[in-house]
Scaffold this active site. Structure first.
Site, PDB file in Angstrom:
ATOM      1  N   TRP A   8       0.807  -1.224   0.000  1.00  0.00           N
ATOM      2  CA  TRP A   8       0.000   0.000   0.000  1.00  0.00           C
ATOM      3  C   TRP A   8       0.833   1.263   0.000  1.00  0.00           C
ATOM      4  O   TRP A   8       0.509   2.233  -0.703  1.00  0.00           O
ATOM      5  CB  TRP A   8      -1.011  -0.013   1.144  1.00  0.00           C
ATOM      6  CG  TRP A   8      -2.055  -1.064   0.906  1.00  0.00           C
ATOM      7  CD1 TRP A   8      -2.238  -2.220   1.613  1.00  0.00           C
ATOM      8  CD2 TRP A   8      -3.024  -1.097  -0.161  1.00  0.00           C
ATOM      9  NE1 TRP A   8      -3.257  -2.957   1.064  1.00  0.00           N
ATOM     10  CE2 TRP A   8      -3.764  -2.294  -0.017  1.00  0.00           C
ATOM     11  CE3 TRP A   8      -3.337  -0.234  -1.201  1.00  0.00           C
ATOM     12  CZ2 TRP A   8      -4.801  -2.645  -0.890  1.00  0.00           C
ATOM     13  CZ3 TRP A   8      -4.378  -0.580  -2.080  1.00  0.00           C
ATOM     14  CH2 TRP A   8      -5.087  -1.771  -1.916  1.00  0.00           C
ATOM     15  N   ASP A  59      -1.125   6.615   6.431  1.00  0.00           N
ATOM     16  CA  ASP A  59      -2.260   5.775   6.034  1.00  0.00           C
ATOM     17  C   ASP A  59      -2.529   4.790   7.159  1.00  0.00           C
ATOM     18  O   ASP A  59      -1.771   3.852   7.369  1.00  0.00           O
ATOM     19  CB  ASP A  59      -1.905   5.044   4.726  1.00  0.00           C
ATOM     20  CG  ASP A  59      -2.974   4.033   4.313  1.00  0.00           C
ATOM     21  OD1 ASP A  59      -3.993   3.900   5.012  1.00  0.00           O
ATOM     22  OD2 ASP A  59      -2.771   3.377   3.265  1.00  0.00           O
ATOM     23  N   LYS A  99     -12.522  -1.539   7.456  1.00  0.00           N
ATOM     24  CA  LYS A  99     -11.823  -2.557   8.232  1.00  0.00           C
ATOM     25  C   LYS A  99     -12.240  -2.493   9.706  1.00  0.00           C
ATOM     26  O   LYS A  99     -12.874  -3.394  10.210  1.00  0.00           O
ATOM     27  CB  LYS A  99     -10.308  -2.399   8.085  1.00  0.00           C
ATOM     28  CG  LYS A  99      -9.809  -2.798   6.692  1.00  0.00           C
ATOM     29  CD  LYS A  99      -9.039  -1.690   6.080  1.00  0.00           C
ATOM     30  CE  LYS A  99      -8.531  -1.867   4.678  1.00  0.00           C
ATOM     31  NZ  LYS A  99      -8.649  -3.046   3.926  1.00  0.00           N
TER      32      LYS A  99
HETATM   33  N1  PMP Z   1      -4.375   1.543   2.397  1.00  0.00           N
HETATM   34  C1  PMP Z   1      -4.451   0.373   3.055  1.00  0.00           C
HETATM   35  C2  PMP Z   1      -3.545   0.141   4.204  1.00  0.00           C
HETATM   36  C3  PMP Z   1      -5.361  -0.590   2.635  1.00  0.00           C
HETATM   37  O1  PMP Z   1      -5.447  -1.760   3.280  1.00  0.00           O
HETATM   38  C4  PMP Z   1      -6.206  -0.325   1.535  1.00  0.00           C
HETATM   39  C5  PMP Z   1      -7.263  -1.291   1.044  1.00  0.00           C
HETATM   40  N2  PMP Z   1      -7.250  -2.544   1.483  1.00  0.00           N
HETATM   41  C6  PMP Z   1      -6.064   0.895   0.868  1.00  0.00           C
HETATM   42  C7  PMP Z   1      -5.158   1.817   1.348  1.00  0.00           C
HETATM   43  C8  PMP Z   1      -6.888   1.231  -0.326  1.00  0.00           C
HETATM   44  O2  PMP Z   1      -8.184   1.457   0.049  1.00  0.00           O
HETATM   45  P1  PMP Z   1      -9.390   1.489  -0.997  1.00  0.00           P
HETATM   46  O3  PMP Z   1      -9.527   0.125  -1.567  1.00  0.00           O
HETATM   47  O4  PMP Z   1     -10.533   1.896  -0.126  1.00  0.00           O
HETATM   48  O5  PMP Z   1      -9.038   2.509  -2.016  1.00  0.00           O
END
Ligand code: PMP
Length: 367
Positions: free
Chosen positions: A105, A174, A198
């Protein structure tokens, strides 16, 4: 939720049962108004109440200082990969940012930021995402507008157990997959964002917490819906917000508060993750978690079965047998393979124990 089903998915993930019941009860007729939250004007007094009480609960649970804005946005964590550079790169002339890349991520976030400015990865590139590079090796750039990291890498199971000490620089984080899983000192951050799907509700809404002195320098190409100053100046209703997702978040935050707040969540999350990690550690290599011990996530536990690379047939049997017992969504992310157990706030100690018991029996029968 059928009571016998346990959803160990990485997100969208389990929502507390009592929250689902409450939402069900209110679905057709919200507090006697005769309509559903799904049908309510986002500018109505009733929705404003939902919006404000959700923000207030968040402020209370995380002790968010007054000089921070709380915004609710669409576009998921992924939109924030763009929004962060678009809003913050302008803090300094150089248009450059420092990134700590510890997993899938933060790598995606760094790649997105490169579209708008210069990105400096502060440490030598990692061969695999199984640890946090030693902070003593980080080379921060004096001209960077902010330092970015992901506090819990959902795919790789790597979690920071510390807040990076970056002196006067602006820290952007994040927290999508460990938000409200423990207390956090918001004052250490310039910006925090987290998707709700989550730990704090369902997909559709992303929380942004941003220090107000950082607002007002968005790049001119920043889309208006991602402009923190405009969104916060309009109480997150510059345009139609994800009303129902915000309402669900409010219910989950209330559930967190009623269950002892972030402090209690942390204790439970330690207990739950320990049940699984202890078993892995004591399995003599039957279960293998590639992440170094001090960076292991309490939220997402990836592991292989049989050997370091995983015995594909055995892993399939594991998933099939777990599913027969109602334990679902345990398949690892397609980029990592194997198994991934996600233990967000809504997963109970009993549910984690049920999985640990199953893992013990599975090991005995298949060793
Ligand atoms: N950051 C993290 C740590 C994630 O786990 C995720 C999605 N699993 C995201 C960003 C991206 O989020 P989204 O799918 O809502 O765009």
């Amino acid at each position: 939720n059928k009571t016998e089903t346990v959803n160990f998915g990485a997100g969208p993930a389990k929502v507390p049962h009592s929250v689902l019941l409450e939402a069900q009860k209110e679905l057709l007729d919200y507090k006697g108004l005769g309509i559903s939250v799904l049908e309510m004007s986002h500018r109505s007094a009733d929705f404003t109440k939902i919006l404000n009480s959700t923000e207030n609960l968040l402020r209370e649970l995380l002790y968010i200082p007054e000089n921070y804005k709380v915004i609710f946005l669409q576009g998921g964590g992924s939109a924030q990969f763009s929004a962060v550079p678009l809003n913050l790169l302008g803090l300094k002339e150089e248009r450059c940012a420092d990134y700590i890349v510890t997993g899938a991520w933060s790598a995606k976030a760094a790649k997105e930021a490169e579209k708008y400015g210069k990105v400096n990865i502060v440490h030598p590139k990692l061969d695999s995402y199984t640890k946090i590079p030693d902070p003593n090796t980080w080379k921060l750039s004096p001209g960077a507008s902010y330092v970015y990291y992901c506090s819990n890498e959902t795919v790789n199971g790597v979690e920071f157990d510390f807040i990076p000490d970056i002196k006067e620089a602006v820290l952007a984080c994040d927290m999508s997959s460990n938000f409200l899983s423990k207390p956090v000192d918001v004052s250490k951050f310039g910006l925090i964002f987290a998707g709700a799907q989550k730990n704090i509700g369902c997909a559709g809404v992303t929380v942004v917490i941003v220090r107000e002195d950082l607002l007002g320098v968005a790049l001119k190409e920043c889309p208006v819906v991602l402009d923190y100053k405009i969104q916060s100046g309009n109480n997150s209703i510059y345009n139609t917000p994800p009303c129902f997702s915000i309402y669900i978040m409010g219910l989950v935050l209330e559930w967190i508060k009623n269950n002892g707040s972030a402090e209690a969540m942390e204790k439970l999350n330690i207990t739950k993750s320990k049940l699984i990690y202890d078993l892995i550690n004591e399995s003599n290599g039957f279960y293998v978690c590639p992440v170094e011990v001090k960076s292991r996530s309490r939220m997402n536990i990836p592991f292989r079965i049989g050997n370091n690379n995983g015995d594909a047939a055995l892993e399939k049997t594991f998933l099939d047998e777990a599913a027969k017992l109602g334990m679902i969504s345990l398949k690892g992310h397609r980029s990592v393979g194997g198994i991934r157990v996600s233990l967000y706030n809504a997963i109970t100690v009993e549910e984690a124990r049920k999985l640990a018991e199953f893992m013990k029996v599975f090991m005995k029968t298949h060793q």
